[in-house]
Design a protein around this motif. Structure first.
Motif, PDB file in Angstrom:
ATOM      1  N   VAL A   8       1.002  -1.436  -0.056  1.00 20.94           N
ATOM      2  CA  VAL A   8       0.115   0.117   0.105  1.00 20.94           C
ATOM      3  C   VAL A   8       0.914   1.210   0.163  1.00 20.94           C
ATOM      4  CG1 VAL A   8      -1.811   1.174   1.180  1.00 20.94           C
ATOM      5  CG2 VAL A   8      -1.860  -1.242   1.126  1.00 20.94           C
ATOM      6  N   ASP A   9       0.700   2.139  -1.258  1.00 15.81           N
ATOM      7  CA  ASP A   9       1.666   3.156  -1.274  1.00 15.81           C
ATOM      8  C   ASP A   9       0.650   4.464  -0.840  1.00 15.81           C
ATOM      9  OD1 ASP A   9       3.135   5.285  -1.831  1.00 15.81           O
ATOM     10  OD2 ASP A   9       3.257   4.767  -4.060  1.00 15.81           O
ATOM     11  N   TYR A  10       0.759   5.130   0.322  1.00 19.65           N
ATOM     12  CA  TYR A  10       0.062   6.296   0.829  1.00 19.65           C
ATOM     13  C   TYR A  10       1.103   7.345   0.862  1.00 19.65           C
ATOM     14  CZ  TYR A  10       1.400   4.330   5.474  1.00 19.65           C
ATOM     15  OH  TYR A  10       1.925   3.948   6.629  1.00 19.65           O
ATOM     16  N   GLY A  11       2.083   7.316   0.406  1.00 18.11           N
ATOM     17  CA  GLY A  11       3.082   8.491   0.329  1.00 18.11           C
ATOM     18  C   GLY A  11       3.942   8.426   1.790  1.00 18.11           C
ATOM     19  N   VAL A  12       4.024   7.280   2.555  1.00 15.72           N
ATOM     20  CA  VAL A  12       4.884   7.260   3.778  1.00 15.72           C
ATOM     21  C   VAL A  12       5.218   5.871   3.675  1.00 15.72           C
ATOM     22  CG1 VAL A  12       4.765   7.167   6.392  1.00 15.72           C
ATOM     23  CG2 VAL A  12       3.380   8.790   4.901  1.00 15.72           C
ATOM     24  N   GLY A  13       6.583   5.468   4.261  1.00 18.48           N
ATOM     25  CA  GLY A  13       7.177   4.436   4.497  1.00 18.48           C
ATOM     26  C   GLY A  13       8.533   3.989   3.410  1.00 18.48           C
ATOM     27  N   ASN A  14       9.217   2.939   3.930  1.00 19.32           N
ATOM     28  CA  ASN A  14      10.061   2.560   3.280  1.00 19.32           C
ATOM     29  C   ASN A  14       9.846   1.743   2.046  1.00 19.32           C
ATOM     30  OD1 ASN A  14      12.017   3.844   4.810  1.00 19.32           O
ATOM     31  ND2 ASN A  14      12.291   2.241   6.235  1.00 19.32           N
ATOM     32  N   LEU A  15       9.064   2.267   1.049  1.00 20.68           N
ATOM     33  CA  LEU A  15       8.526   1.187   0.078  1.00 20.68           C
ATOM     34  C   LEU A  15       9.470   0.492  -0.668  1.00 20.68           C
ATOM     35  CD1 LEU A  15       5.860   3.694  -1.291  1.00 20.68           C
ATOM     36  CD2 LEU A  15       5.549   2.054   0.487  1.00 20.68           C
ATOM     37  N   LEU A  16      10.430   1.256  -1.322  1.00 19.22           N
ATOM     38  CA  LEU A  16      11.602   0.431  -2.141  1.00 19.22           C
ATOM     39  C   LEU A  16      12.024  -0.586  -1.365  1.00 19.22           C
ATOM     40  CD1 LEU A  16      12.861   3.612  -4.169  1.00 19.22           C
ATOM     41  CD2 LEU A  16      11.046   1.895  -4.829  1.00 19.22           C
ATOM     42  N   SER A  17      12.731  -0.653  -0.030  1.00 18.42           N
ATOM     43  CA  SER A  17      13.274  -1.466   0.621  1.00 18.42           C
ATOM     44  C   SER A  17      12.477  -2.525   0.919  1.00 18.42           C
ATOM     45  CB  SER A  17      13.875  -0.887   1.809  1.00 18.42           C
ATOM     46  OG  SER A  17      13.019  -0.081   2.642  1.00 18.42           O
ATOM     47  N   VAL A  18      11.080  -2.223   1.263  1.00 16.41           N
ATOM     48  CA  VAL A  18      10.147  -3.235   1.603  1.00 16.41           C
ATOM     49  C   VAL A  18      10.046  -4.066   0.255  1.00 16.41           C
ATOM     50  CG1 VAL A  18       7.630  -3.745   2.147  1.00 16.41           C
ATOM     51  CG2 VAL A  18       9.124  -2.216   3.541  1.00 16.41           C
TER      52      VAL A  18
END
Length: 216
Positions: A8-18
């Motif tokens: 879930v991409d809501y503009g917050v978090g380590n998306l790429l590393s996850v």
């Protein structure tokens, strides 16, 4: 055949590393920021970094909170990471009072600021800490994403708050900070969350990711 998973991409978090951690474990990863794209996924990951209020506001402003709730209502596996895990609870006390998703009953509280001797602890809690079964529940990791870990295996944490589930049955793992227990992982049916970062925890974290991908 690879397992499909939506982050879930809501503009917050380590998306790429996850995403890289899941791809390393053979998953077909999709980052989605629209609720309509989350309606037919079999597995979902809810990441999060920063303050609880900012994260939950960003999730709701995009209408993604309802998509997460509908996914859980269908009984499909969901994994929350760090603040993503905290948002699974009813509320947080971080910088005021903020409502969570209410998927697992409980609240998010500040971690201890002092040890038992009254010495001030460094906050946030940053670094590697051993994972422990909650007291009196030594066999609770079976059939969960933690099932391949041995008691005392370390994972990587960065946080100032932790989850306090109302039911001990929803508390899956603890860590110790200043000689006091803090929540490291929670679960309820197909919903699983980690306060630590699997994507930053080396082979330990990857084993957790693989087991989550094997969930029914």
């Amino acid at each position: 055949m690879s397992k499909k998973i939506v982050i879930v991409d809501y503009g917050v978090g380590n998306l790429l590393s996850v995403a890289r951690a899941f791809e390393h474990c053979g998953a077909d990863v999709s980052l989605q920021d629209r609720a309509s794209a989350l309606t037919d996924t079999s597995r979902m990951v809810l990441p999060g970094v920063g303050a609880f209020g900012d994260c939950v506001d960003a999730l709701r402003s995009r209408g993604l909170d309802q998509a997460v709730l509908e996914h859980v209502a269908r009984g499909r596996p969901l994994m929350g990471i760090c603040v993503g895990m905290q948002m699974l609870l009813d509320a947080s006390e971080e910088f005021g009072s903020h409502d969570g998703l209410g998927i697992i009953p409980g609240v998010v509280e500040a971690i201890p600021r002092m040890d038992h001797a009254g010495n001030v602890l460094k906050v946030p809690h940053i670094g590697w800490s051993p994972l422990l079964p909650p007291e009196g529940r030594n066999n609770c990791w079976a059939d969960t994403p933690l099932s391949e870990l041995k008691t005392g295996t370390a994972a990587y944490f960065v946080h100032s708050y932790h989850a306090r589930p109302h039911s001990e049955d929803h508390r899956l793992a603890d860590a110790e900070y200043g000689g006091q227990r803090i929540t490291a992982s929670i679960c309820r049916e197909a919903v699983f969350g980690t306060q630590f970062h699997p994507e930053k925890s080396g082979e330990v974290g990857l084993s957790i990711v693989r087991r989550f991908l094997e969930a029914a």
